[in-house]
Enzyme design. Structure first.
Site, PDB file in Angstrom:
ATOM      1  N   CYS A 134       0.840  -1.208   0.000  1.00  0.00           N
ATOM      2  CA  CYS A 134       0.000   0.000   0.000  1.00  0.00           C
ATOM      3  C   CYS A 134       0.869   1.249   0.000  1.00  0.00           C
ATOM      4  CB  CYS A 134      -0.920  -0.018   1.216  1.00  0.00           C
ATOM      5  SG  CYS A 134      -1.938   1.467   1.340  1.00  0.00           S
ATOM      6  N   CYS A 137      -0.423   4.091   2.233  1.00  0.00           N
ATOM      7  CA  CYS A 137      -0.201   3.852   3.671  1.00  0.00           C
ATOM      8  C   CYS A 137       1.264   4.048   4.058  1.00  0.00           C
ATOM      9  CB  CYS A 137      -0.584   2.424   4.062  1.00  0.00           C
ATOM     10  SG  CYS A 137      -2.110   1.829   3.375  1.00  0.00           S
ATOM     11  N   ASP A 138       2.188   3.553   3.222  1.00  0.00           N
ATOM     12  CA  ASP A 138       3.572   3.412   3.670  1.00  0.00           C
ATOM     13  C   ASP A 138       4.603   4.248   2.910  1.00  0.00           C
ATOM     14  OD1 ASP A 138       2.702   1.574   5.552  1.00  0.00           O
ATOM     15  OD2 ASP A 138       2.925  -0.127   4.197  1.00  0.00           O
TER      16      ASP A 138
END
Ligand code: NAP
Length: 309
Positions: A134, A137-138
């Site tokens: 992701c 997300c990261d």
């Protein structure tokens, strides 16, 4: 005769838990059926900084624990069981688990979708420690680091371009020498000065004790195998995998309308079957995130209440 619930929610990720919270608060008798463990994909996420209100250091498991506590507070019941068959037509829906059969007046399908893994040694152990599925997300965690993206489809190329905002450079590793992604997306990627391409290549192993430090790659045409080490000053790098998703929808095939394994709903989360709703990553949708899954769950539960009324 077994109990007939107002709402049966299949899946206890953010979509299912948000639905359970809203259904519980509406005093609907609610059952959540989860296969193995609460949380879905997010429990493999080390740090969550894009969920509104998530405090610094919030992890997937800590956020899920709060959601579960909230759901318990409002009285939803929960069973751990694997759904093996469903009868969704009719006023009473029947959900057949491997342990028992459950009946509900409405059903919310929130079974999610899992990113496909590469399947190489080290991948599982280093997920959340350099390996991610992701970018939204990261990506932040790899500011000014080297980033590698695996895949050649729309997701891989679009996410790779998104990651150029963070990485020193982003190298797309693809198993062939031409991309599957749409031409318009490809053109943008080839024009991006921070993008590099490693063709005809697959990752054979990801290495590192507590954090990703190197990887073994193989050129599938020449057979050449080499090891790529992290820049010594960084100590690590990012590997983002986008080689497709597996929607967890097999058991619903032929029972609700789907597109490529994802369930089709309207914006009220209604499927084509009255009283059957879908929420979260299992839906056909453009942004699969915790925040959108939770929103879907809330909408689905409110729509169940309306349907029952
Ligand atoms: P996808 O189109 O199925 O592409 C998967 C990519 O991963 C392919 O390039 C494939 O290589 C590669 N791959 C598959 N298995 C692999 C393995 N084991 N090892 C290494 N590489 C592997 O998946 P996606 O990119 O997630 O897209 C899914 C769907 O969503 C598509 O229909 C896509 O068009 C759509 N989508 C659209 C947009 C957009 O329109 N903006 C954005 C994202 C996704 P090969 O090419 O060699 O098969």
């Amino acid at each position: 005769m077994s109990k007939v619930y107002d709402v049966i929610i299949i899946g206890a990720g953010p979509a299912g838990l948000a639905a359970a919270l809203y259904a519980g608060r509406a005093r609907l008798s609610t059952l959540v059926i989860e296969k193995i463990k609460d949380g879905g994909q997010i429990v493999i996420t080390d740090e969550i900084e894009n969920y509104p209100g998530a405090v610094e250091g919030e992890s997937g498991p800590s956020l899920i624990k709060k959601m579960v506590d909230q759901v318990n507070h409002f009285g939803a019941e929960k069973v751990f069981d694997t759904v093996v068959d469903v009868e969704l037509e009719g006023d009473i829906k029947v959900i057949k688990g491997s342990k028992a059969e459950y009946q509900g007046k409405t059903v919310i399908i929130a079974t999610g979708a899992s990113p496909k893994p590469i399947g190489c040694p080290g991948e599982k152990e280093l997920t959340g420690k350099g390996v991610s599925y992701c970018a939204t997300c990261d990506g932040n965690f790899f500011e000014d680091f080297d980033i590698y993206v695996v895949g050649g489809g729309d997701s891989a190329v679009e996410e790779a371009m998104y990651l150029t905002k963070f990485g020193r450079k982003v190298t797309l590793i693809h198993r062939r020498n031409e991309l599957r992604a749409a031409k318009s997306i490809q053109e943008k990627a080839f024009a991006n000065p921070k993008m590099e391409f490693m063709w005809d290549t697959v990752i054979e192993e990801l290495k590192g004790d507590d954090i990703l430090t190197s990887m073994v790659v193989k050129n599938v045409k020449t057979g050449e195998v080499r090891e790529i080490e992290a820049n010594p000053e960084d100590g690590t790098f990012g590997v983002f995998v986008f080689i497709g998703y597996d929607p967890q929808s097999k058991v619903f095939e032929g029972k609700v309308n789907m597109e490529h394994g994802y369930i089709v709903t309207d914006e009220d989360m209604k499927t084509n079957i009255p009283g059957v709703f879908a929420a979260g990553d299992i839906r056909v949708k453009s942004l699969r995130q915790v925040v959108t899954a939770a929103a879907d769950g809330a909408i689905a539960a409110v729509q169940c209440e309306k349907y029952l009324g």
